[in-house]
Design an enzyme around this catalytic site. Structure first.
Site, PDB file in Angstrom:
ATOM      1  N   HIS A  43      11.609 121.383  48.761  1.00 22.72           N
ATOM      2  CA  HIS A  43      11.891 121.801  50.146  1.00 22.72           C
ATOM      3  C   HIS A  43      12.751 123.074  50.190  1.00 22.72           C
ATOM      4  O   HIS A  43      12.355 124.108  50.731  1.00 22.72           O
ATOM      5  CB  HIS A  43      12.665 120.702  50.891  1.00 22.72           C
ATOM      6  CG  HIS A  43      11.967 119.395  50.992  1.00 22.72           C
ATOM      7  ND1 HIS A  43      10.821 119.206  51.732  1.00 22.72           N
ATOM      8  CD2 HIS A  43      12.266 118.171  50.471  1.00 22.72           C
ATOM      9  CE1 HIS A  43      10.453 117.939  51.671  1.00 22.72           C
ATOM     10  NE2 HIS A  43      11.309 117.293  50.906  1.00 22.72           N
TER      11      HIS A  43
HETATM   12  O1  RIB Z   1      13.743 117.296  54.636  1.00 21.50           O
HETATM   13  C1  RIB Z   1      14.137 118.005  53.512  1.00 21.50           C
HETATM   14  C2  RIB Z   1      15.559 118.474  53.664  1.00 21.50           C
HETATM   15  O2  RIB Z   1      16.398 117.336  53.795  1.00 21.50           O
HETATM   16  C3  RIB Z   1      16.103 119.242  52.478  1.00 21.50           C
HETATM   17  O3  RIB Z   1      16.982 120.236  52.931  1.00 21.50           O
HETATM   18  C4  RIB Z   1      16.825 118.185  51.698  1.00 21.50           C
HETATM   19  O4  RIB Z   1      17.858 118.731  50.914  1.00 21.50           O
HETATM   20  C5  RIB Z   1      17.324 117.272  52.769  1.00 21.50           C
HETATM   21  O5  RIB Z   1      18.536 117.736  53.251  1.00 21.50           O
END
Ligand code: RIB
Ligand code: CA
Length: 308
Positions: free
Chosen positions: A241
């Site tokens: 992500h």
């Molecule tokens: O949904 C993914 C996000 O949520 C990323 O930033 C991960 O680190 C969590 O915080």
């Protein structure tokens, strides 16, 4: 010469650690500082982990302590089941040598944007509370940043923190709503694309061999994260992500975007859901809809492999 001055607003967090060590390793990113936020962990743990990562990478950038709770809603639980008790998987807490900058995250963001008008890319990869507070402190930052690249939201892919909401937006929907309503150029790197960018445990094992300090640390902390994805998502590896958001700043050509004004559902079962709106006066956001996942992974792996 570094081409992009960035500030990463972060809740480290395993994939945050990947994004930060990537940013420290990339020659075209000039990391001006990290600002911490609650989310995957408490803000105190996020601050400590940000210091640890900056020191591990020999970046030694300023770390500004951010908000400890959402603007309005009751705080949600931190994500220990995803990122471990202290944000680095099964790795116990590490004590950094340094200490945080004396300013709040919001003040640090305002100061840095004022000092470098038109140059800074803000890259929040956690809940958006610090950015909303910075806007409250100095609304003119909206016209002084170069751009804002947010890891968060989901237009078409469904949620991960709830059936409707992505975790960063779900943790503080009111902050996200403030940020999405402001007139600054935003790119949204949400689950629609980050769920396509998947690395395997084998790729991280190879990274550990190529770059024993940085890659080795990421491989170590990711073991817990791989197990979570195995149990919940059915594959032994992980979604990339937060690194995908940072990589989109360097390589926008690897992402397809659609321009849409975006609203956030503030309460009820769908709290934190991001929705396209035709509400008049709301600025359009560049919403990432497609990604060249293979190339994004290669940029990440080849860059961190050089980090040592
Ligand atoms: O949904 C993914 C996000 O949520 C990323 O930033 C991960 O680190 C969590 O915080
Ligand atoms: Ca994060």
């Amino acid at each position: 010469m570094a081409q992009h001055k960035i500030i990463i607003d972060t809740d480290p967090g395993v994939d945050d650690a990947m994004a930060i060590l990537f940013a420290c390793a990339h020659p075209e990113l000039d990391l001006l500082g990290l600002t911490s936020i609650f989310g995957n962990v408490t803000v105190d743990v996020a601050t400590r982990n940000a210091l640890v990562l900056s020191e591990l990478a020999n970046a030694n950038v300023p770390i500004a302590h951010g908000a400890g709770r959402p603007l309005v809603q009751v705080p949600r639980p931190v994500a220990t089941e995803v990122h471990g008790a202290d944000g680095f998987g099964h790795v116990p807490p590490i004590t950094p040598a340094g200490s945080p900058d004396g300013r709040s995250a919001a003040q640090f963001i305002c100061d840095m944007v004022a000092a470098h008008p038109g140059e800074i890319v803000l890259c929040p990869i956690g809940p958006l509370t610090n950015l909303a507070e910075a806007l409250q402190l100095d609304p003119s930052i909206a016209t002084k940043v170069k751009s804002v690249t947010v890891m968060g939201g989901s237009m078409w892919a469904g949620g991960n923190a709830s059936p409707h909401a992505e975790a960063n937006i779900w943790q503080d929907p009111h902050a996200a709503e403030t940020v999405f309503a402001a007139a600054w150029p935003i790119t949204l790197v949400g689950l629609d694309v980050t769920h396509k960018v998947i690395c395997t445990n084998t790729q991280f094992a190879e990274l550990a061999k190529a770059a024993p300090t940085n890659g080795g640390f990421l491989n170590e902390i990711s073991q817990f994260y791989f197990k979570f994805h195995d149990e919940v998502d059915g594959f032994y590896g992980c979604y990339m992500h937060d690194p995908s958001a940072v990589i989109s700043i360097l390589h926008p050509e690897l992402f397809t975007t659609e321009d849409h004004p975006v609203k956030v559902v503030l309460g009820g079962d769908q709290a934190g859901q991001t929705v396209i709106t035709d509400e008049p006066g709301r600025p359009a956001i560049k919403v990432c809809s497609k990604v060249d996942a293979e190339q994004v992974k290669q940029v990440f792996l080849t860059t961190v492999a050089t980090a040592g």
